[in-house]
Design a protein around this motif. Sequence first.
Motif, PDB file in Angstrom:
ATOM      1  N   MET A   9      -9.887 113.706 116.009  1.00 52.21           N
ATOM      2  CA  MET A   9     -10.198 113.290 117.369  1.00 52.21           C
ATOM      3  C   MET A   9     -11.664 112.880 117.507  1.00 52.21           C
ATOM      4  SD  MET A   9      -9.245 112.569 120.405  1.00 52.21           S
ATOM      5  CE  MET A   9      -7.704 113.321 120.934  1.00 52.21           C
ATOM      6  N   GLU A  10     -12.548 113.581 116.841  1.00 56.39           N
ATOM      7  CA  GLU A  10     -13.961 113.197 116.888  1.00 56.39           C
ATOM      8  C   GLU A  10     -14.152 111.778 116.368  1.00 56.39           C
ATOM      9  OE1 GLU A  10     -15.944 116.243 114.692  1.00 56.39           O
ATOM     10  OE2 GLU A  10     -16.339 117.464 116.483  1.00 56.39           O
ATOM     11  N   ASP A  11     -13.485 111.458 115.264  1.00 54.17           N
ATOM     12  CA  ASP A  11     -13.595 110.107 114.704  1.00 54.17           C
ATOM     13  C   ASP A  11     -13.054 109.070 115.677  1.00 54.17           C
ATOM     14  OD1 ASP A  11     -14.709 111.102 112.394  1.00 54.17           O
ATOM     15  OD2 ASP A  11     -12.840 111.069 111.247  1.00 54.17           O
ATOM     16  N   VAL A  12     -11.914 109.382 116.296  1.00 59.43           N
ATOM     17  CA  VAL A  12     -11.302 108.443 117.241  1.00 59.43           C
ATOM     18  C   VAL A  12     -12.199 108.229 118.455  1.00 59.43           C
ATOM     19  CG1 VAL A  12      -9.376 108.120 118.842  1.00 59.43           C
ATOM     20  CG2 VAL A  12      -8.928 108.902 116.522  1.00 59.43           C
TER      21      VAL A  12
ATOM     22  N   GLU B 205     -17.804 103.404 120.842  1.00 62.11           N
ATOM     23  CA  GLU B 205     -18.436 102.186 120.318  1.00 62.11           C
ATOM     24  C   GLU B 205     -17.758 100.946 120.893  1.00 62.11           C
ATOM     25  OE1 GLU B 205     -21.104 101.535 118.430  1.00 62.11           O
ATOM     26  OE2 GLU B 205     -21.575 103.669 118.660  1.00 62.11           O
ATOM     27  N   ARG B 206     -16.435 100.957 120.972  1.00 63.50           N
ATOM     28  CA  ARG B 206     -15.707  99.832 121.560  1.00 63.50           C
ATOM     29  C   ARG B 206     -16.073  99.666 123.031  1.00 63.50           C
ATOM     30  NH1 ARG B 206     -10.342 100.567 121.983  1.00 63.50           N
ATOM     31  NH2 ARG B 206      -9.985  98.339 122.238  1.00 63.50           N
ATOM     32  N   SER B 207     -16.264 100.800 123.701  1.00 69.15           N
ATOM     33  CA  SER B 207     -16.622 100.749 125.116  1.00 69.15           C
ATOM     34  C   SER B 207     -17.986 100.081 125.309  1.00 69.15           C
ATOM     35  CB  SER B 207     -16.637 102.166 125.694  1.00 69.15           C
ATOM     36  OG  SER B 207     -17.036 102.146 127.051  1.00 69.15           O
ATOM     37  N   LYS B 208     -18.911 100.364 124.400  1.00 64.67           N
ATOM     38  CA  LYS B 208     -20.237  99.742 124.497  1.00 64.67           C
ATOM     39  C   LYS B 208     -20.147  98.229 124.318  1.00 64.67           C
ATOM     40  CE  LYS B 208     -22.809 103.753 122.753  1.00 64.67           C
ATOM     41  NZ  LYS B 208     -23.623 104.276 121.626  1.00 64.67           N
ATOM     42  N   ARG B 209     -19.266  97.793 123.417  1.00 67.70           N
ATOM     43  CA  ARG B 209     -19.168  96.357 123.124  1.00 67.70           C
ATOM     44  C   ARG B 209     -18.342  95.613 124.161  1.00 67.70           C
ATOM     45  NH1 ARG B 209     -18.323  98.223 117.778  1.00 67.70           N
ATOM     46  NH2 ARG B 209     -16.088  97.760 117.928  1.00 67.70           N
ATOM     47  N   TYR B 210     -17.241  96.211 124.604  1.00 64.51           N
ATOM     48  CA  TYR B 210     -16.292  95.478 125.440  1.00 64.51           C
ATOM     49  C   TYR B 210     -16.165  96.011 126.864  1.00 64.51           C
ATOM     50  CZ  TYR B 210     -14.981  94.060 120.731  1.00 64.51           C
ATOM     51  OH  TYR B 210     -15.004  93.611 119.446  1.00 64.51           O
ATOM     52  N   GLY B 211     -16.776  97.153 127.130  1.00 64.57           N
ATOM     53  CA  GLY B 211     -16.761  97.682 128.485  1.00 64.57           C
ATOM     54  C   GLY B 211     -15.477  98.368 128.898  1.00 64.57           C
ATOM     55  N   ASN B 212     -14.577  98.653 127.944  1.00 70.70           N
ATOM     56  CA  ASN B 212     -13.326  99.330 128.301  1.00 70.70           C
ATOM     57  C   ASN B 212     -13.589 100.795 128.634  1.00 70.70           C
ATOM     58  OD1 ASN B 212     -13.786  99.145 125.288  1.00 70.70           O
ATOM     59  ND2 ASN B 212     -12.312 100.836 125.345  1.00 70.70           N
TER      60      ASN B 212
ATOM     61  N   GLY C 257      -9.186 119.442 132.825  1.00 70.01           N
ATOM     62  CA  GLY C 257     -10.354 118.744 133.344  1.00 70.01           C
ATOM     63  C   GLY C 257     -10.391 117.326 132.833  1.00 70.01           C
ATOM     64  N   LEU C 258     -10.925 116.425 133.637  1.00 66.98           N
ATOM     65  CA  LEU C 258     -10.956 115.006 133.291  1.00 66.98           C
ATOM     66  C   LEU C 258     -12.376 114.595 132.934  1.00 66.98           C
ATOM     67  CD1 LEU C 258      -8.985 112.569 133.263  1.00 66.98           C
ATOM     68  CD2 LEU C 258      -9.872 111.996 135.534  1.00 66.98           C
ATOM     69  N   GLY C 259     -12.496 113.801 131.868  1.00 67.02           N
ATOM     70  CA  GLY C 259     -13.796 113.260 131.480  1.00 67.02           C
ATOM     71  C   GLY C 259     -13.694 111.748 131.349  1.00 67.02           C
ATOM     72  N   ILE C 260     -14.589 111.042 132.075  1.00 63.28           N
ATOM     73  CA  ILE C 260     -14.618 109.578 132.001  1.00 63.28           C
ATOM     74  C   ILE C 260     -15.989 109.173 131.470  1.00 63.28           C
ATOM     75  CG2 ILE C 260     -14.423 107.415 133.279  1.00 63.28           C
ATOM     76  CD1 ILE C 260     -12.717 108.888 135.321  1.00 63.28           C
ATOM     77  N   ALA C 261     -16.004 108.411 130.396  1.00 68.94           N
ATOM     78  CA  ALA C 261     -17.261 108.047 129.758  1.00 68.94           C
ATOM     79  C   ALA C 261     -18.114 107.183 130.672  1.00 68.94           C
ATOM     80  CB  ALA C 261     -16.985 107.312 128.449  1.00 68.94           C
ATOM     81  N   GLU C 262     -19.412 107.473 130.668  1.00 68.08           N
ATOM     82  CA  GLU C 262     -20.381 106.659 131.376  1.00 68.08           C
ATOM     83  C   GLU C 262     -21.164 105.842 130.358  1.00 68.08           C
ATOM     84  OE1 GLU C 262     -22.749 109.192 133.805  1.00 68.08           O
ATOM     85  OE2 GLU C 262     -21.055 109.802 135.097  1.00 68.08           O
ATOM     86  N   PRO C 263     -21.793 104.745 130.780  1.00 66.73           N
ATOM     87  CA  PRO C 263     -22.526 103.903 129.840  1.00 66.73           C
ATOM     88  C   PRO C 263     -23.526 104.711 129.005  1.00 66.73           C
ATOM     89  CG  PRO C 263     -22.366 102.809 131.954  1.00 66.73           C
ATOM     90  CD  PRO C 263     -21.825 104.190 132.151  1.00 66.73           C
ATOM     91  N   GLY C 264     -23.477 104.540 127.697  1.00 67.66           N
ATOM     92  CA  GLY C 264     -24.409 105.227 126.818  1.00 67.66           C
ATOM     93  C   GLY C 264     -24.004 106.627 126.432  1.00 67.66           C
TER      94      GLY C 264
END
Length: 323
Positions: free
Chosen positions: A185-188, A194-201, A296-303
């Motif tokens: 899971m850590e790898d995923v 990283e994909r989120s940084k490039r594509y904003g997903n 609990g829910l976690g949503i990634a923020e930029p960076g």
Amino acid sequence: MTTEFETDDQTEMAKMFEHRVEAILKLGIEQFGLPVGIFSAVGEETYEIRQVFHPENALTSGMEFDLEDTFCSQVVSGKKVLAFHDVSKSELGSHPAGKKFGFSAYLGAPVMVEGECIGTLAFGSASPVDAFGKHDRDLVQLFADSIGQTVAHIHDRKALDQARSNLAMLADTDPLTGLYNRRYMEDVLRTELERSKRYGNAVVIGMVYFDDLKNLNESYGYDAGDAALKLFAKVASEMMRETDIIARWSDKEFIILMPETGAAGALNYLQRLTDHVGAADFQAGNAQLHLKLSVGLGIAEPGDTLDQLVSRAAVAMQQSKQA
């Protein structure tokens, strides 16, 4: 034993194998002066043509026959070369294969792999030919042995590939629940960030905490706790979408990655998961229990880093636990 191929690498091996058999069939036709060449696969009662050269295309790949209706049945039962330059003058003169395949001359050898006859290599003619000599018998067996060695090599490669795949799966899997483990899971999650940084997903995860585990272990024994964890894994796996990934994060915690899911959809899934686990039939000793989860829910923020994202989900989970 058969020659089935699944991965891209094995598909390439299959093509190489077919080319090898084709070359052997052509060489045998030339060497023995017999116009028909067949490589077959055999079962206990079946005979299937895998590759064939026939001047009139009367026999084609994929055709199946009862093994007992072929001359090859004698090759298989005896596990040795069978050679008749004029079938009508042999003990097989009345055998149905003569009429079925139109052979008046026949030369066949068993294809052996680890002591098992998996098929035959055979050559035939509609007309009688000159008597076969020892050289012919030795050569057709040599050709058949070459095919058998190739099949054995392919299956060794398949076994090795499967072993490597099994080892990789074990390295990525929690042995108790069968879910992915923390390392995987850590790898995923790092890849998704990283994909989120490039594509904003969006990267959305849920943290699930098993409230009852400590009490189950202390009151009913570790087998009860293990059974509860397995039940959770079963319910969660049945509910998840194909794109979701669930992993055991620690003894009592699980993380669920929910790609292409918004906050509302993710919360709805976590609530349904909690309800389904709580409603599941679970018994420890003589007690019928309702298992409880905190989520609990976690949503990634930029960076965000991996630790920051997981920490955000953990804080939300703790708030849920205390509510």
